[in-house]
Design a protein around this motif. Structure first.
Motif, mmCIF file in Angstrom:
data_model
loop_
_atom_site.group_PDB
_atom_site.id
_atom_site.type_symbol
_atom_site.label_atom_id
_atom_site.label_comp_id
_atom_site.label_asym_id
_atom_site.label_seq_id
_atom_site.Cartn_x
_atom_site.Cartn_y
_atom_site.Cartn_z
ATOM 1 N N THR A 13 -15.403 -29.014 -7.060
ATOM 2 C CA THR A 13 -16.469 -28.666 -7.803
ATOM 3 C C THR A 13 -17.928 -28.956 -7.067
ATOM 4 O O THR A 13 -18.117 -30.189 -6.669
ATOM 5 N N LEU A 14 -18.687 -28.039 -6.979
ATOM 6 C CA LEU A 14 -19.853 -28.189 -6.513
ATOM 7 C C LEU A 14 -20.967 -28.060 -7.412
ATOM 8 O O LEU A 14 -21.055 -26.952 -7.979
ATOM 9 N N ASP A 15 -22.189 -28.809 -7.285
ATOM 10 C CA ASP A 15 -23.490 -28.356 -8.038
ATOM 11 C C ASP A 15 -24.424 -27.418 -7.410
ATOM 12 O O ASP A 15 -24.752 -28.121 -6.099
ATOM 13 N N LEU A 16 -24.720 -26.378 -7.729
ATOM 14 C CA LEU A 16 -25.434 -25.562 -7.294
ATOM 15 C C LEU A 16 -26.596 -25.014 -8.183
ATOM 16 O O LEU A 16 -26.564 -23.818 -8.405
ATOM 17 N N PRO A 17 -27.413 -25.904 -8.521
ATOM 18 C CA PRO A 17 -28.533 -25.559 -9.338
ATOM 19 C C PRO A 17 -29.431 -24.473 -9.081
ATOM 20 O O PRO A 17 -29.707 -24.475 -7.943
ATOM 21 N N GLY A 18 -29.718 -23.498 -9.996
ATOM 22 C CA GLY A 18 -30.563 -22.411 -9.489
ATOM 23 C C GLY A 18 -29.729 -21.269 -8.854
ATOM 24 O O GLY A 18 -30.576 -20.314 -8.566
ATOM 25 N N LEU A 19 -28.634 -21.326 -8.703
ATOM 26 C CA LEU A 19 -27.949 -20.418 -7.699
ATOM 27 C C LEU A 19 -27.166 -19.467 -8.913
ATOM 28 O O LEU A 19 -26.715 -20.128 -9.683
ATOM 29 N N THR A 20 -26.912 -18.155 -8.355
ATOM 30 C CA THR A 20 -26.136 -16.962 -9.111
ATOM 31 C C THR A 20 -24.941 -17.027 -8.149
ATOM 32 O O THR A 20 -24.919 -17.248 -6.942
ATOM 33 N N THR A 21 -23.786 -16.125 -8.720
ATOM 34 C CA THR A 21 -22.851 -16.015 -7.612
ATOM 35 C C THR A 21 -23.056 -14.930 -6.644
ATOM 36 O O THR A 21 -22.511 -14.920 -5.655
ATOM 37 N N ASP A 22 -24.245 -14.212 -6.971
ATOM 38 C CA ASP A 22 -24.770 -13.510 -5.817
ATOM 39 C C ASP A 22 -25.312 -14.129 -4.504
ATOM 40 O O ASP A 22 -25.462 -13.576 -3.589
ATOM 41 N N ASP A 23 -26.014 -15.758 -4.709
ATOM 42 C CA ASP A 23 -26.380 -16.327 -3.776
ATOM 43 C C ASP A 23 -25.133 -17.128 -2.911
ATOM 44 O O ASP A 23 -25.600 -17.807 -1.889
ATOM 45 N N ILE A 24 -24.068 -16.873 -3.190
ATOM 46 C CA ILE A 24 -22.990 -17.718 -2.616
ATOM 47 C C ILE A 24 -21.828 -16.829 -1.917
ATOM 48 O O ILE A 24 -21.472 -15.876 -2.736
ATOM 49 N N ASP A 25 -21.428 -17.290 -0.667
ATOM 50 C CA ASP A 25 -20.194 -16.397 -0.150
ATOM 51 C C ASP A 25 -19.188 -17.906 -0.120
ATOM 52 O O ASP A 25 -19.374 -18.939 0.386
ATOM 53 N N ILE A 26 -17.789 -17.315 -0.290
ATOM 54 C CA ILE A 26 -16.571 -18.179 0.050
ATOM 55 C C ILE A 26 -15.831 -17.686 0.723
ATOM 56 O O ILE A 26 -15.553 -16.533 0.759
ATOM 57 N N GLU A 27 -15.380 -18.318 1.794
ATOM 58 C CA GLU A 27 -14.316 -17.728 2.705
ATOM 59 C C GLU A 27 -13.206 -18.629 3.205
ATOM 60 O O GLU A 27 -13.481 -19.749 3.361
ATOM 61 N N LEU A 28 -12.066 -18.164 3.267
ATOM 62 C CA LEU A 28 -10.853 -18.748 3.920
ATOM 63 C C LEU A 28 -10.589 -18.474 5.152
ATOM 64 O O LEU A 28 -10.164 -17.297 5.202
ATOM 65 N N ALA A 29 -10.299 -19.220 6.116
ATOM 66 C CA ALA A 29 -10.113 -18.956 7.617
ATOM 67 C C ALA A 29 -9.660 -20.160 8.244
ATOM 68 O O ALA A 29 -10.272 -21.201 8.295
ATOM 69 N N ASN A 30 -8.209 -20.107 8.828
ATOM 70 C CA ASN A 30 -7.865 -21.017 9.530
ATOM 71 C C ASN A 30 -7.573 -22.327 8.870
ATOM 72 O O ASN A 30 -8.014 -23.487 9.226
ATOM 73 N N ASP A 31 -7.050 -22.390 7.488
ATOM 74 C CA ASP A 31 -7.064 -23.449 6.936
ATOM 75 C C ASP A 31 -8.514 -24.317 6.425
ATOM 76 O O ASP A 31 -8.134 -25.280 5.950
ATOM 77 N N ALA A 32 -9.379 -23.401 6.670
ATOM 78 C CA ALA A 32 -10.702 -24.119 6.286
ATOM 79 C C ALA A 32 -11.276 -23.110 5.079
ATOM 80 O O ALA A 32 -11.453 -21.916 5.396
ATOM 81 N N LEU A 33 -11.706 -23.801 4.024
ATOM 82 C CA LEU A 33 -12.591 -22.966 3.018
ATOM 83 C C LEU A 33 -14.112 -23.126 3.020
ATOM 84 O O LEU A 33 -14.397 -24.556 2.821
ATOM 85 N N THR A 34 -14.618 -22.198 3.220
ATOM 86 C CA THR A 34 -16.197 -22.544 3.470
ATOM 87 C C THR A 34 -16.973 -22.056 2.497
ATOM 88 O O THR A 34 -16.635 -20.688 1.923
#
Length: 112
Positions: A13-34
């Motif tokens: 769970t991350l607090d990201l006040p003021g951001l929308t889903t368009d402002d965020i990228d999520i990626e899984l590579a080599n057992d690392a979620l960024t």
């Protein structure tokens, strides 16, 4: 960021006040979620200047190690009121396996 375990799954769970889903990228590579994104500083109208500013703006990136073998398609992400929640299911290889009790087999003695 908070990390908890629910039913064996990781819940991030991350607090990201003021951001929308368009402002965020999520990626899984080599057992690392960024999770990465950017909070843009609002533009001031002409003739207006900042008198005091404490909120942080700019690009951010946070990387979490996840168990080896996590299926990227099984991760779910949702965002509500500026709070991003990620659920990372435990990989099958880490799921407990029941072992049936069967007939006893004779152990063969090693011959020399």
């Amino acid at each position: 960021m908070d990390v908890s375990v629910s039913g064996g799954d990781l819940v991030l769970t991350l607090d990201l006040p003021g951001l929308t889903t368009d402002d965020i990228d999520i990626e899984l590579a080599n057992d690392a979620l960024t999770v990465r994104g950017a909070r843009k500083r609002p533009q001031l109208e002409d003739g207006t200047t900042w008198a005091h500013a404490e909120r942080t703006f700019g690009a951010f990136e946070r990387t979490f190690r996840v168990p080896r073998g996590v299926d990227p398609d099984s991760i779910t992400a949702s965002m509500e009121n500026g709070v991003l929640s990620l659920i990372v299911p435990r990989p099958d290889r880490l799921q407990p396996k029941k072992i049936a009790i069967g007939e006893q087999r004779e152990l063969e003695a090693a011959t020399a």
